[in-house]
Design an enzyme around this catalytic site. Structure first.
Site, mmCIF file in Angstrom:
data_model
loop_
_atom_site.group_PDB
_atom_site.id
_atom_site.type_symbol
_atom_site.label_atom_id
_atom_site.label_comp_id
_atom_site.label_asym_id
_atom_site.label_seq_id
_atom_site.Cartn_x
_atom_site.Cartn_y
_atom_site.Cartn_z
ATOM 1 N N LYS A 208 0.849 -1.198 0.000
ATOM 2 C CA LYS A 208 0.000 0.000 0.000
ATOM 3 C C LYS A 208 0.885 1.248 0.000
ATOM 4 O O LYS A 208 1.931 1.271 0.653
ATOM 5 C CB LYS A 208 -0.882 -0.055 1.255
ATOM 6 C CG LYS A 208 -1.999 0.979 1.329
ATOM 7 C CD LYS A 208 -2.878 0.688 2.542
ATOM 8 C CE LYS A 208 -4.013 1.678 2.722
ATOM 9 N NZ LYS A 208 -4.871 1.341 3.880
ATOM 10 N N SER B 216 -9.781 1.080 2.801
ATOM 11 C CA SER B 216 -8.940 1.910 1.960
ATOM 12 C C SER B 216 -7.867 1.157 1.189
ATOM 13 O O SER B 216 -7.363 1.662 0.193
ATOM 14 C CB SER B 216 -8.273 2.986 2.822
ATOM 15 O OG SER B 216 -7.397 2.393 3.764
ATOM 16 N N SER C 55 -9.859 -1.461 6.854
ATOM 17 C CA SER C 55 -9.281 -1.269 5.520
ATOM 18 C C SER C 55 -8.528 -2.445 4.924
ATOM 19 O O SER C 55 -8.167 -2.405 3.752
ATOM 20 C CB SER C 55 -8.359 -0.061 5.518
ATOM 21 O OG SER C 55 -9.140 1.097 5.422
HETATM 22 N N1 GLN Z 1 -13.422 3.230 6.588
HETATM 23 C C1 GLN Z 1 -12.712 3.527 7.800
HETATM 24 C C2 GLN Z 1 -12.280 4.968 7.810
HETATM 25 O O1 GLN Z 1 -12.451 5.612 6.848
HETATM 26 C C3 GLN Z 1 -11.530 2.631 7.972
HETATM 27 C C4 GLN Z 1 -10.379 3.002 7.140
HETATM 28 C C5 GLN Z 1 -9.149 2.224 7.471
HETATM 29 O O2 GLN Z 1 -9.213 1.155 8.060
HETATM 30 N N2 GLN Z 1 -8.012 2.795 7.128
HETATM 31 O O3 GLN Z 1 -11.750 5.448 8.753
#
Ligand code: GLN
Length: 477
Positions: A68, A143, A167
């Site tokens: 990532k 994400s 994510s």
């Molecule tokens: N959807 C969650 C957020 O926007 C989790 C994102 C993540 O795990 N980085 O915070």
């Protein structure tokens, strides 16, 4: 069968037995990336121009990967999918990546993501969205959508993502791969661009659970550079043939029983519980009233507060995007931050600023930290009564690219099943249960803190019954 279709274990075994060479693997994966990338867009930066030298004796010798783009790579552009980092080239490697590299793994690219890991669609990227390799009209989740899509489409047999509130687990389920959010502290976060530091965790994606074990055995463990990584725990991720769920308790959450789920997800819950029962597990129930009522609000209050602090450093002075012709420091901050950050990130910085502002801090931020303690206690109590919790990853199947980002609140609420795990620092496995039409359906198994390796052993039992996912079509006509 093409070489890119092999899973990680098959690749390492084939390489050892000299059935094929690392450069043949490299070329096969590269060709696959060439074929799919125009329709999937899983990568922000490709690094597969020429095959680098690698440690030929390492556990992952010659195995291609992508990570990532919020994981720092020395001398290689790292963006967190934000304009504000500009062409920043970190002066150091993230520990998780340097461990992979030391083990011989080859980096094919940096994966697309929601900007600063904020989102669950991969649509919040300054570089444009990633598409779901099973159906390119749908989101891959986020994400870490690029990391999940890359494994699902067969670019690489495994990848790394980060999970602050879901994510890793959510894109894994949308793309049809396995994803592990390890126990908080199991994998060093040194060199991970921070979002919510008390929640962030790095973890792997792969097409089999066994492959997750192989990656975890490389990336887990203490790191002097991350004081939140723990050294006093056994980290044995080797495959345990004797693993069984006989007599183990697997609980469903009582309060979630009334919540609506898309039919394929509800059906997968029933089938999976039945499989576990047939394997000798006892299906029970635990009650998580605070989690079910307050976890979403608690998580977003904390995540936004931490994000606003973590993102203060992007000011045009230290690193990344800047403007040269500003009249004074204030104008520079304003221009850099208003052009550099995307809309969702800005909204969260503003919310985080309000939540922690001195006159409101007690009422919001401090209150959220107290609710978090209650949530952690609720899980401790629940895990006194059960070994695992089985639950969905998301209430619904993936939505359409471009459409699902319109309603932020709805997006936040969709994280209900994943974010409590981060609030309590627990490990969560997102596993494949089968297909509904063309689309994979994933579920989640949550374990006690530090039970990650056991959780994966149980994942293998489930995989043996439910089958492993196939490589997605990847938008290839
Ligand atoms: N959807 C969650 C957020 O926007 C989790 C994102 C993540 O795990 N980085 O915070």
């Amino acid at each position: 069968m093409e070489l890119y279709e092999l899973n990680l274990l098959m690749m390492t075994e084939g390489l050892k037995a000299k059935k094929f060479s690392a450069s043949e693997i490299f070329e096969s994966c590269k060709k696959r990336i060439d074929a799919c990338e125009p329709s999937i867009h899983a990568l922000i930066t490709r690094t597969d121009d020429t095959m680098p030298t690698f440690n030929e004796n390492g556990a992952l010798a010659g195995i291609p990967t992508v990570i990532k783009d919020n994981l720092c790579t020395k001398g290689l552009r790292t963006t967190a999918a934000s304009k504000i980092l500009g062409n920043w080239r970190p002066p150091y490697d993230a520990t998780a990546w340097s461990k992979l590299k030391d083990a011989g793994s080859i980096l094919m690219g940096k994966a697309n993501m929601d900007e600063f890991a904020m989102g669950n669609t991969c649509g919040n990227s300054a570089f444009g969205p990633t598409m779901n390799p099973n159906d390119t009209s749908l989101v891959p989740g986020g994400s870490s959508g690029g990391s999940a899509a890359a494994v699902s489409a067969g670019y690489v047999p495994f990848s790394l993502g980060s999970d602050t509130g879901g994510s890793i687990r959510q894109p894994a389920s949308f793309c049809g791969v396995y994803g592990l959010k390890p126990t908080y502290g199991m994998v060093s976060r040194y060199g991970l661009i921070s979002y919510g530091s008390s929640l962030d965790q790095i973890g792997p994606f792969a097409r089999t659970v066994r492959d997750l074990q192989l990656v975890m055995s490389v990336i887990s463990g203490h790191d002097n550079m991350d004081s939140s990584s723990f050294s006093d725990r056994p980290h044995d991720f080797s495959y345990n043939e004797k693993a069984s769920v006989k007599g183990k308790k697997v609980a469903l959450v009582k309060e979630f029983a009334d919540f609506t789920l898309d039919a394929p997800i509800a059906d997968a819950m029933k089938r999976t519980a039945k499989i576990l029962e047939d394997e000798g597990a006892v299906i029970t129930e635990v009650s998580l009233p605070v989690v079910s009522k307050y976890a979403v609000a608690c998580y977003y209050a904390l995540a936004m507060s931490e994000a606003h602090t973590n993102l203060e450093r992007y000011d045009g002075v230290r690193l990344g995007y800047t403007v040269k012709d500003a009249r004074g420091i204030k104008e520079m901050f304003e221009r850099v931050r208003s052009h550099g950050f995307g809309a969702e990130v800005k909204a969260r910085i503003i919310a985080g600023t309000c939540l922690t502002e001195p006159t409101r801090c007690e009422e919001y931020y401090v209150a959220a930290t107290k609710v978090r303690t209650l949530i952690a206690q609720e899980f401790t109590r629940a895990f006194g009564e059960t070994d695992y919790i089985l639950q969905p990853v998301t209430p619904s199947m993936p939505g359409k690219v471009g459409e699902v980002d319109d309603d932020a609140m709805k997006g936040y609420e969709a994280d209900l099943y994943t974010l409590p795990v981060n609030l309590a620092g627990l490990p969560g496995l997102s596993f494949f249960t089968g297909y509904a039409g063309n689309l994979p359906v994933g579920l989640q198994l949550i374990g006690k803190r530090w039970s990650d390796s056991e959780l994966l052993d149980t994942g293998i039992i489930l995989e043996n019954h439910l089958g492993s996912p196939r490589i997605a079509n990847g938008g290839v006509k």
